[in-house]
Design an enzyme around this catalytic site. Structure first.
Site, short mmCIF file in Angstrom:
data_model
loop_
_atom_site.label_atom_id
_atom_site.label_comp_id
_atom_site.label_asym_id
_atom_site.label_seq_id
_atom_site.Cartn_x
_atom_site.Cartn_y
_atom_site.Cartn_z
N ASP A 1 2.40 1.76 -5.10
CA ASP A 1 2.99 0.57 -4.39
C ASP A 1 2.30 -0.82 -5.02
OD1 ASP A 1 2.31 2.82 -3.00
OD2 ASP A 1 2.72 1.95 -1.21
N ASP B 1 -1.89 -6.30 -0.72
CA ASP B 1 -0.44 -6.63 -0.72
C ASP B 1 -0.18 -8.00 -0.76
OD1 ASP B 1 0.53 -4.10 -1.58
OD2 ASP B 1 0.16 -3.50 0.63
N1 GLY Z 1 2.23 1.06 1.36
C1 GLY Z 1 3.58 0.62 1.38
C2 GLY Z 1 4.53 1.47 1.80
O1 GLY Z 1 4.49 1.87 2.72
O2 GLY Z 1 5.55 1.71 0.99
#
Ligand code: GLY
Length: 413
Positions: free
Chosen positions: A192, A135
């Site tokens: 995500d 991320d």
């Molecule tokens: N993994 C990112 C979220 O919790 O949306």
């Protein structure tokens, strides 16, 4: 005189049908006047934005003071206290990002200084020898990306480029996607991850290096192929075989079940494809975004106030997720401007407005000095893991402010 009244009565009220019609006309006029007075009492969007950004500025300055010297970043509330994270946590970029949005709205130099301070604390994420979180796109784009957009300071660019380089190294040509977590076996890719592609698109534009854009497009294409169901909803996680690229299984991680539609997952997917269309003008991404939007907008479980349940398949009295509402609102505003489908465009805008008004109401918006200085209440991190349930989350605030700015930019009100 009595004669005239009698004639009038005979003419208009001699049968009950006329009286009923007259009564209905009277009721309709009464309802219209009530509706118009309610409408005129609705807070203007400008007043709403001033109110929210005023609160946000006070809350975020106070929060900055409480963490400024700790090297940590606000994340949520745990056991009634502010929960923070180190810079390596995937959410570390949202706090500086929100400060940039508050600065963008109010142009207060002291907020700009705080935004810059917290942004620069993330620089080590870009170093080749520091661990990478998949991320890093969230972390660096929300902080440095906004910093560059608002200041045009070229000294920020090498950090964005080095981070994009690190992220692109997690791409497997065999799978055609960027790897999410480092699982012992298999190659997991979560929906995500679409959000991390914005950094790659920007890095490509900044550097004229098409390789970053190619990685972003390949990831979006593979996700489009394997993550989605015929109704436009998505699985949370697709596990690939990293040697062959074959899909091993489709499952959830943070949702109700493998077959359910986890609300934030749908939000990430929607935002991701709208953003990819905006950045690339590839029509398939717009079509995908429209399909996801229709799934969300037409879902029978989407409440009238448009803040979704934490999972679209959760029981109707289940928890709501303000973070999903904020992300969806931001994406819908963009989609309303990009889609050629006028009916959909109108619905996108109406829904985003309802979401922003709901989130700005007492039900979701914190009172000054409460909520450990976060702006929004009632988000859900991961219910299956009993983690961050019905709490504020830094990314709910971030996308809420972003959506408010976007709505204001449209200049409708
Ligand atoms: N993994 C990112 C979220 O919790 O949306």
């Amino acid at each position: 005189m009595t004669n005239i009244i009698a004639k009038f009565y005979l003419l208009y009220f001699q049968d009950l049908r006329h009286m009923k019609i007259l009564f209905r006309v009277f009721l309709a006029l009464f309802a219209m006047s009530l509706a118009s007075s309610a409408f005129s009492k609705q807070e203007s969007f400008k007043a709403l934005s001033n109110r929210v950004f005023d609160l946000a500025q006070k809350q975020y300055i106070a929060m900055s003071e409480s963490v400024k010297d700790s090297g940590r970043f606000p994340r949520s509330i745990k056991d009634g206290k502010l929960e923070t994270s180190d810079r390596g946590w995937w959410c570390s970029g949202f706090f500086p990002g929100s400060l940039w949005y508050i600065y963008e709205y109010g142009k207060d130099e002291s907020v700009k200084n705080l935004a810059l301070l917290f942004t620069k604390k993330l620089e080590p994420l870009s170093f080749a020898n520091t661990p990478i979180d998949h991320d890093i796109g969230f972390q660096i784009n929300c902080s440095y990306g906004n910093a560059y957009r608002l200041t045009k300071d070229k000294a920020l660019l090498p950090i964005m480029l080095a981070s994009a380089e690190k992220l692109s190294k997690r791409f497997s040509p065999k799978v055609g996607a960027i790897k999410s977590w480092n699982w012992k076996s298999g190659y997991p890719v979560i929906i995500d991850n679409m959000m991390n592609l914005e950094l790659l698109c920007k890095a490509s534009k900044i550097s004229s290096n098409k390789a970053y854009l190619d990685v972003a497009k390949a990831h979006a294409d593979t996700t489009m192929e394997n993550h989605f169901r015929p109704d436009g909803s998505s699985f949370h996680l697709v596990l690939y075989d990293e040697n062959s690229g074959a899909v091993l299984r489709r499952q959830t991680w943070q949702g109700l079940s493998d077959a359910s539609a986890w609300a934030r997952g749908q939000a990430w997917g929607l935002y991701g494809y709208v953003m990819m269309y905006r950045e690339t003008e590839v029509c398939a991404y717009l079509r995908q975004a429209e399909k996801i939007a229709k799934f969300i907008l037409e879902h029978k479980n989407l409440p009238a106030d448009k803040v979704p349940l934490w999972d679209f398949d959760a029981p109707k009295d289940g928890l709501r997720d303000a973070s999903a509402a904020a992300i969806i609102a931001s994406a819908l505003i963009d989609l309303s401007q990009l889609t050629k489908d006028r009916k959909l465009s109108k619905l996108c805008l109406q829904t985003a407005e309802t979401q922003l008004r709901t989130l700005s109401s007492d039900a979701y918006l914190a009172k000054p000095g409460t909520n450990c200085n976060f702006i929004l209440k009632h988000s859900v991190g991961s219910l299956p893991h009993k983690s961050e349930v019905d709490v504020p989350l830094s990314y709910a605030d971030y996308y809420f402010l972003e959506a408010l700015l976007k709505f204001n930019r449209l200049g409708i009100y």
